[in-house]
Design an enzyme around this catalytic site. Structure first.
Site, PDB file in Angstrom:
ATOM      1  N   ASP A  24       0.878  -1.180   0.121  1.00 16.64           N
ATOM      2  CA  ASP A  24      -0.023   0.052   0.017  1.00 16.64           C
ATOM      3  C   ASP A  24       0.794   1.261  -0.072  1.00 16.64           C
ATOM      4  OD1 ASP A  24       0.972  -0.556   2.740  1.00 16.64           O
ATOM      5  OD2 ASP A  24      -0.610   0.585   3.384  1.00 16.64           O
ATOM      6  N   ARG A  33      11.092   3.638  -3.853  1.00  8.08           N
ATOM      7  CA  ARG A  33      11.515   2.090  -3.947  1.00  8.08           C
ATOM      8  C   ARG A  33      11.949   2.300  -5.424  1.00  8.08           C
ATOM      9  NH1 ARG A  33      10.867   2.901   0.858  1.00  8.08           N
ATOM     10  NH2 ARG A  33       9.179   2.053   1.995  1.00  8.08           N
ATOM     11  N   LYS A  98      -5.405   0.817   2.477  1.00 11.52           N
ATOM     12  CA  LYS A  98      -4.926   1.667   3.421  1.00 11.52           C
ATOM     13  C   LYS A  98      -5.883   3.025   3.517  1.00 11.52           C
ATOM     14  CE  LYS A  98      -1.237   4.246   2.331  1.00 11.52           C
ATOM     15  NZ  LYS A  98       0.222   3.918   2.937  1.00 11.52           N
ATOM     16  N   GLU A 178      -2.682   0.272  13.372  1.00  5.99           N
ATOM     17  CA  GLU A 178      -1.143   0.238  13.224  1.00  5.99           C
ATOM     18  C   GLU A 178      -0.623   1.630  14.225  1.00  5.99           C
ATOM     19  OE1 GLU A 178       0.758   0.266   9.552  1.00  5.99           O
ATOM     20  OE2 GLU A 178       2.564   0.076  10.075  1.00  5.99           O
ATOM     21  N   LYS A 220      -1.514  -4.101  14.476  1.00  8.91           N
ATOM     22  CA  LYS A 220      -0.267  -4.426  13.670  1.00  8.91           C
ATOM     23  C   LYS A 220       1.012  -3.467  14.500  1.00  8.91           C
ATOM     24  CE  LYS A 220       1.794  -3.336   9.148  1.00  8.91           C
ATOM     25  NZ  LYS A 220       1.719  -3.404   7.612  1.00  8.91           N
ATOM     26  N   SER A 262       7.725  -4.422   9.311  1.00  9.10           N
ATOM     27  CA  SER A 262       9.061  -4.713   9.264  1.00  9.10           C
ATOM     28  C   SER A 262       9.897  -3.581   9.803  1.00  9.10           C
ATOM     29  CB  SER A 262       9.629  -5.394   8.013  1.00  9.10           C
ATOM     30  OG  SER A 262       9.575  -4.606   6.962  1.00  9.10           O
ATOM     31  N   GLY A 264      12.022  -1.599   8.496  1.00  8.61           N
ATOM     32  CA  GLY A 264      13.582  -1.187   8.185  1.00  8.61           C
ATOM     33  C   GLY A 264      14.469  -2.207   8.514  1.00  8.61           C
ATOM     34  N   SER A 290       3.088  -8.689   8.699  1.00  7.52           N
ATOM     35  CA  SER A 290       2.324  -7.628   7.726  1.00  7.52           C
ATOM     36  C   SER A 290       3.358  -6.719   6.856  1.00  7.52           C
ATOM     37  CB  SER A 290       1.202  -6.840   8.352  1.00  7.52           C
ATOM     38  OG  SER A 290       0.546  -5.984   7.346  1.00  7.52           O
ATOM     39  N   GLY A 292       6.011  -4.925   4.751  1.00  4.97           N
ATOM     40  CA  GLY A 292       6.204  -4.057   3.390  1.00  4.97           C
ATOM     41  C   GLY A 292       7.561  -4.669   2.594  1.00  4.97           C
ATOM     42  N   ARG A 293       8.471  -3.793   3.077  1.00  5.13           N
ATOM     43  CA  ARG A 293       9.974  -3.820   2.629  1.00  5.13           C
ATOM     44  C   ARG A 293      10.550  -5.057   2.766  1.00  5.13           C
ATOM     45  NH1 ARG A 293      11.547   1.408   6.191  1.00  5.13           N
ATOM     46  NH2 ARG A 293       9.333   0.865   7.022  1.00  5.13           N
TER      47      ARG A 293
HETATM   48  P1  13P Z   1       7.086  -2.233   6.433  1.00  8.01           P
HETATM   49  O1  13P Z   1       7.196  -3.754   6.567  1.00  8.01           O
HETATM   50  O2  13P Z   1       8.088  -1.772   5.420  1.00  8.01           O
HETATM   51  O3  13P Z   1       7.518  -1.412   7.792  1.00  8.01           O
HETATM   52  O4  13P Z   1       5.816  -1.720   5.920  1.00  8.01           O
HETATM   53  C1  13P Z   1       4.702  -2.168   6.491  1.00  8.01           C
HETATM   54  C2  13P Z   1       3.431  -1.009   6.708  1.00  8.01           C
HETATM   55  O5  13P Z   1       2.520  -1.465   5.961  1.00  8.01           O
HETATM   56  C3  13P Z   1       3.847   0.245   7.347  1.00  8.01           C
HETATM   57  O6  13P Z   1       2.564   0.908   7.368  1.00  8.01           O
END
Ligand code: 13P
Length: 341
Positions: A24, A33, A98, A178, A220, A262, A264, A290, A292-293
């Protein structure tokens, strides 16, 4: 509000062996990115990149319980005209959206932010539900530095999260709540532990006051971890033990699942930490990812914007999703990483 239906979706989001793909990124974040891999940030490139993940059918079916989308993607079609949201549903994964409008400077609180996006939220959620979204995400950001976070900032973000969560439930959408304590900074793990506990206490107090049904949310959180610039980087077992202890002290057991961001961490750290927690066990919630990176960095590098690299990118995505799926069961082993490399 049909709480048993919300609870069924929340439970499906934390199915053991699976976790959530956070895809998202806002247009500004995905630009960062794409810049890193030399790809122009066009609508078509964003579509092509995300389509390659959603078309990784086996990966999605086996390891991805849900996908958090940016609004553009929820309403976007694949190259052949199929709505991207239909690709996600066809693999048995749940589409999510989101809905926050980002963290903005908080008046009166230098260096701190509060997340905006409550205006018109009900109406937007109704349209997203029509399009297939069954859960949503809102991220509050808490930074650690000299003199911050302040209680005013923690309280404001917790309140906005709770208002968002209650509105989602009203519209039959499961809210991912979150509150992210950032890992930027030179603070040690004890400071992260202390701040994370205060933030979670505040969030659950607000959720209670706003009449949010805990059986119908997913939390989260960040893990309790050393600041990136800290001289001492706590080992995986300490991250796992402190994170579990902090959550046990602050998160009611009615919450069905915890799906970590995650934040970072390196790909392998994010996996190792989740695995360590699930090996320890002894908590009342499902614990999964959950990310992203930590799920997408490898496929992005493999893809680099070239159609010829789609299969390679899908293989990289599969590997990370499988490793994290194993971590959600406490069955990941470091040697599995080496074998793949
Ligand atoms: P990261 O895992 O890259 O921190 O992203 C998760 C996310 O959805 C942050 O809002």
């Amino acid at each position: 509000m049909d709480l048993s239906a919300l609870n069924a979706v929340a439970n499906a989001m934390v199915t053991p062996g699976k976790g959530i793909l956070a895809a998202d990124e806002s247009t500004g974040t995905i630009k960062k990115r794409f810049d890193a891999i030399g790809v122009e940030n066009t609508e078509t490139n964003r579509r092509d990149y995300r389509e390659l993940m959603f078309r990784a059918e086996q990966t999605m079916r086996e390891h991805i319980s849900g996908v958090i989308l940016f609004e553009e993607t929820l309403y976007q079609d694949a190259a052949d005209g199929t709505p991207l949201v239909e690709l996600i549903k066809a693999s048995g994964s749940i589409p999510g959206i989101k809905v926050d409008k980002g963290a903005s400077k908080m008046a009166g609180f230098p260096g701190e932010t509060v997340t905006k996006g409550l205006d018109g939220l009900s109406k937007r959620l109704r349209a997203h539900y029509e399009r297939g979204a069954r859960f949503a995400k809102w991220r509050g950001v808490i930074d650690i530095a000299d003199g911050i976070p302040t209680w005013g900032c923690i309280k404001s973000n917790a309140h906005a999260l709770a208002r968002y969560a209650r509105i989602c439930q009203q519209e039959q959408i499961v809210p991912i709540v979150e509150p992210e304590v950032l890992m930027d900074g030179s603070h040690d793990i004890a400071r992260c532990d202390e701040v994370t506990r205060s933030v979670l206490q505040a969030v659950f107090a607000e959720l209670y006051e706003q009449r949010v049904a805990l059986e119908g949310i997913i939390l989260k959180p960040n893990m309790v971890i050393s600041g990136k610039g800290s001289v001492r980087q706590a080992p995986a077992h300490e991250v796992a033990e402190r994170t579990i202890a902090a959550l046990k002290a602050t998160v009611p057991s009615a919450v069905p699942g915890i799906a970590y961001l995650s934040g970072g961490q390196t790909d392998e750290q994010a996996t190792a930490h989740l695995d360590a927690m699930n090996r320890i066990g002894g908590f009342p919630w499902k614990m999964t990812f959950s990310y992203g990176r930590a799920l997408q960095a490898a496929p992005q590098r493999a893809w680099a914007g070239k159609a010829d690299n789609v299969a390679k990118a899908q293989a990289a995505f599969h590997h990370r999703a499988r490793m994290n799926g194993l971590a959600s069961l406490g069955q990941w082993e470091k040697k599995l990483e080496k074998k793949a490399a």
